[in-house]
Write an enzyme that holds these catalytic residues in place. Structure first.
Site, PDB file in Angstrom:
ATOM      1  N   CYS A  63      10.333  -8.087  -1.150  1.00 53.45           N
ATOM      2  CA  CYS A  63       8.954  -7.915  -0.691  1.00 53.45           C
ATOM      3  C   CYS A  63       8.027  -8.863  -1.458  1.00 53.45           C
ATOM      4  O   CYS A  63       7.066  -8.425  -2.111  1.00 53.45           O
ATOM      5  CB  CYS A  63       8.475  -6.481  -0.842  1.00 53.45           C
ATOM      6  SG  CYS A  63       9.552  -5.305  -0.046  1.00 53.45           S
ATOM      7  N   ASP A  71      11.227 -11.592   2.080  1.00 57.11           N
ATOM      8  CA  ASP A  71      10.176 -10.869   2.808  1.00 57.11           C
ATOM      9  C   ASP A  71      10.571 -10.821   4.279  1.00 57.11           C
ATOM     10  O   ASP A  71      11.367 -11.626   4.761  1.00 57.11           O
ATOM     11  CB  ASP A  71       8.810 -11.536   2.640  1.00 57.11           C
ATOM     12  CG  ASP A  71       7.660 -10.564   2.903  1.00 57.11           C
ATOM     13  OD1 ASP A  71       7.128  -9.982   1.932  1.00 57.11           O
ATOM     14  OD2 ASP A  71       7.312 -10.367   4.094  1.00 57.11           O
ATOM     15  N   CYS A 114       0.480  -0.784  -5.104  1.00 57.41           N
ATOM     16  CA  CYS A 114      -0.948  -0.800  -5.435  1.00 57.41           C
ATOM     17  C   CYS A 114      -1.604   0.384  -4.750  1.00 57.41           C
ATOM     18  O   CYS A 114      -2.579   0.236  -4.026  1.00 57.41           O
ATOM     19  CB  CYS A 114      -1.604  -2.130  -5.046  1.00 57.41           C
ATOM     20  SG  CYS A 114      -1.363  -2.590  -3.335  1.00 57.41           S
TER      21      CYS A 114
HETATM   22  C1  LIG Z   1       2.669  -5.321  -1.551  1.00 56.14           C
HETATM   23  S1  LIG Z   1       3.133  -6.598  -0.513  1.00 56.14           S
HETATM   24  C2  LIG Z   1       3.905  -7.713  -1.607  1.00 56.14           C
HETATM   25  C3  LIG Z   1       2.969  -8.617  -2.329  1.00 56.14           C
HETATM   26  C4  LIG Z   1       3.695  -9.681  -3.108  1.00 56.14           C
HETATM   27  N1  LIG Z   1       4.734  -9.181  -3.949  1.00 56.14           N
HETATM   28  C5  LIG Z   1       2.751 -10.517  -3.944  1.00 56.14           C
HETATM   29  O1  LIG Z   1       2.627 -10.250  -5.143  1.00 56.14           O
HETATM   30  O2  LIG Z   1       2.143 -11.416  -3.380  1.00 56.14           O
HETATM   31  C6  LIG Z   1       4.523  -5.952   0.333  1.00 56.14           C
HETATM   32  C7  LIG Z   1       5.291  -6.954   1.148  1.00 56.14           C
HETATM   33  O3  LIG Z   1       6.387  -6.289   1.783  1.00 56.14           O
HETATM   34  C8  LIG Z   1       6.683  -6.983   2.948  1.00 56.14           C
HETATM   35  N2  LIG Z   1       7.541  -6.115   3.776  1.00 56.14           N
HETATM   36  C9  LIG Z   1       7.173  -5.048   4.534  1.00 56.14           C
HETATM   37  N3  LIG Z   1       8.254  -4.483   5.083  1.00 56.14           N
HETATM   38  C10 LIG Z   1       9.334  -5.193   4.652  1.00 56.14           C
HETATM   39  C11 LIG Z   1      10.728  -5.092   4.882  1.00 56.14           C
HETATM   40  N4  LIG Z   1      11.236  -4.132   5.652  1.00 56.14           N
HETATM   41  N5  LIG Z   1      11.545  -6.007   4.306  1.00 56.14           N
HETATM   42  C12 LIG Z   1      11.025  -6.987   3.519  1.00 56.14           C
HETATM   43  N6  LIG Z   1       9.713  -7.121   3.263  1.00 56.14           N
HETATM   44  C13 LIG Z   1       8.883  -6.233   3.828  1.00 56.14           C
HETATM   45  C14 LIG Z   1       5.329  -7.314   3.523  1.00 56.14           C
HETATM   46  O4  LIG Z   1       5.410  -8.420   4.380  1.00 56.14           O
HETATM   47  C15 LIG Z   1       4.523  -7.619   2.266  1.00 56.14           C
HETATM   48  O5  LIG Z   1       4.489  -8.996   2.027  1.00 56.14           O
END
Ligand SMILES: C[S@@+](CC[C@H](N)C(=O)[O-])C[C@H]1O[C@@H](n2cnc3c(N)ncnc32)[C@H](O)[C@@H]1O
Length: 451
Positions: free
Chosen positions: A265, A289, A388
């Site tokens: 993610c 991601d 968060c």
């Molecule tokens: C909280 S954000 C991450 C922010 C990132 N770590 C940063 O510091 O910039 C959560 C991320 O999970 C991704 N996401 C959501 N569902 C997912 C899945 N099933 N598999 C992989 N990534 C996923 C979203 O696209 C998003 O970018």
């Protein structure tokens, strides 16, 4: 002709409602597209958009009392004209009352001909009653949750949940803090600069900055952030804008140069690039991601920051991908998709979008991602789970359930010698920040070790 900040604000609020987009990128694009006359107009547009979003529940409560009809059935565009005008009247000093009423009436005449009389009558009534109108708020002693919901402009279901967890006094202080303008914090890119060097460089360019308290990589800006990204330091990739609490997460992972790290993610790579910097660009970070567009942005960001050791992979992290990689990673970061309730200062639109059942549905996805992370980590390795948000179903309860499914994991309560975040770790071993307690965004993290 350049549109006025007030009409641009209403356009943006309409788009945010209609498309579900976040305010920040829309506002950034709008500020780039329209050469607003001066810095004061740019600030007015920014405070109108964020202020109206933050205080929306409070403003609607007042409008409902001024309006004879059914507020819920009013056209959304008219609601946003009324909200921005009322926000200016109640919370901003600079605009004379007659000007804000006249402009709202003109906007309505152009967009919803025939409805301008309603807007005129309603706003004049508000101005007549004055800023200390006589509508009685719910009583804090008798109905604390309703009081906080109306006065601090948060949905009642959320206030009730926080109040059950923290009690009304803490909930009041959290909701108040959520309505504050957050500080602009940047993380120095230690691959290209250092905190003292960047500080000196930014000061040469006319910015005033101070070292952040918790994050050893952070600088906090004192004063407006206009032109920060286009500054010479910004163009060279010497820093990244990142809340201070978010800067502490990669430090909890505590990666060593040469290790194999999995960043599940990864999004656009805010924390990936920090992991890479802590590893002095040596070793490997596999950044995963679901969305290819985010991985493209991550690759651009990594290139700008001088990072060469990150590989990206598009995958659904909650499914059984990467069979060949099982048990290989030294450390895994799961920066899970979550409801984002810790970032309401920066993303106030979230509180109006989120439904009471959403946090539990995030919990199911988060659990699936954690099960995959557990399989990919090597024995003796460290798994950091972060969000968060400030709700137990996405945090403490989620980790409790994870530990009952995975007897091979335990909580590690000390973050390691390299981390400055130890004072933010509670007796239960969890890392927590919140806008009202530490002045940072609300983050949660658990550090787990695989035996
Ligand atoms: C909280 S954000 C991450 C922010 C990132 N770590 C940063 O510091 O910039 C959560 C991320 O999970 C991704 N996401 C959501 N569902 C997912 C899945 N099933 N598999 C992989 N990534 C996923 C979203 O696209 C998003 O970018």
């Amino acid at each position: 002709m350049i549109p006025s900040p007030r009409s641009l604000a209403v356009d943006l609020l309409d788009r945010i409602d209609r498309t579900g987009a976040f305010a920040e990128p829309l506002l950034d694009a709008c500020l780039r597209r329209h050469a607003l006359a001066n810095a004061a107009d740019r600030h007015l547009l920014t405070s109108l958009v964020y202020g109206t979003l933050r205080m929306r529940g409070h403003l609607d409560w007042i409008i409902e009392r001024l309006y004879k009809g059914k507020f819920a059935s009013m056209q959304d565009g008219i609601k946003n004209i009324l909200r921005t005008a009322l926000y200016q009247f109640l919370f901003l000093e600079r605009i004379p009352d007659f000007a804000l009423v006249n402009e709202a009436v003109e906007l309505t005449r152009n967009r919803y001909p025939g409805r301008e009389h309603l807007v005129n009558a309603l706003l004049r009534n508000a101005v007549r009653r004055g800023r200390n109108h006589d509508f009685p708020y719910p009583d804090m002693g008798k109905n604390p949750e309703e009081h906080i919901s109306v006065v601090c402009s948060h949905p009642l279901w959320l206030v009730r949940r926080w109040s059950r967890m923290y009690g009304p006094e803490r909930t009041l202080s959290l909701c108040r803090a959520n309505n504050q303008v957050p500080p602009v914090t940047l993380r120095v890119n230690t691959l290209k600069s250092s905190r003292p060097l960047l500080k000196a460089l930014l000061e040469e360019e006319g910015f005033s900055v101070t070292e952040s308290h918790f994050s050893p990589d952070g600088l906090q800006l004192n004063g407006p952030s206009d032109d920060l990204r286009s500054s010479s330091a910004g163009r060279q990739g010497l820093f990244l804008l990142q809340d201070e609490a978010s800067q502490l997460i990669a430090r909890l992972v505590s990666p060593e140069p040469g290790e194999e790290i999995l960043d599940l993610c990864c999004g656009v790579g805010v924390k990936t690039t920090h992991l890479a910097a802590l590893m002095k660009n040596g070793g490997r970070v596999l950044a995963v991601d679901l969305y290819p567009g985010k991985l493209d942005a991550l690759n651009r960001l990594a290139a700008k920051m001088g990072i060469t050791m990150v590989e990206t992979l598009q995958a659904d992290a909650s499914t059984k991908w990467g069979e060949l990689l099982q048990g290989t990673f030294d450390r895994v970061l799961v920066d899970a998709p979550c409801s984002g309730l810790g970032t309401l200062r920066r993303n106030p639109e979230i509180k109006w979008r989120l439904k009471p059942q959403d946090p539990s549905s995030h919990g199911r996805l988060q659990a699936g991602i954690m099960d995959r992370a557990a399989a990919l980590l090597r024995r003796g390795g460290r798994l950091v789970y972060s969000t968060c948000t400030i709700l137990p179903e996405e945090n403490e309860l989620l980790i409790g359930n994870f530990l009952s499914r995975h007897g091979e994991f335990s909580i590690r309560s000390s973050p390691g010698a390299s981390s400055e975040a130890s004072t933010l770790i509670g007796e239960d071993g969890f890392f927590r920040t919140a806008p009202d307690t530490s002045g940072m965004d609300g983050f949660f993290a658990a550090i787990l070790v695989k035996h």
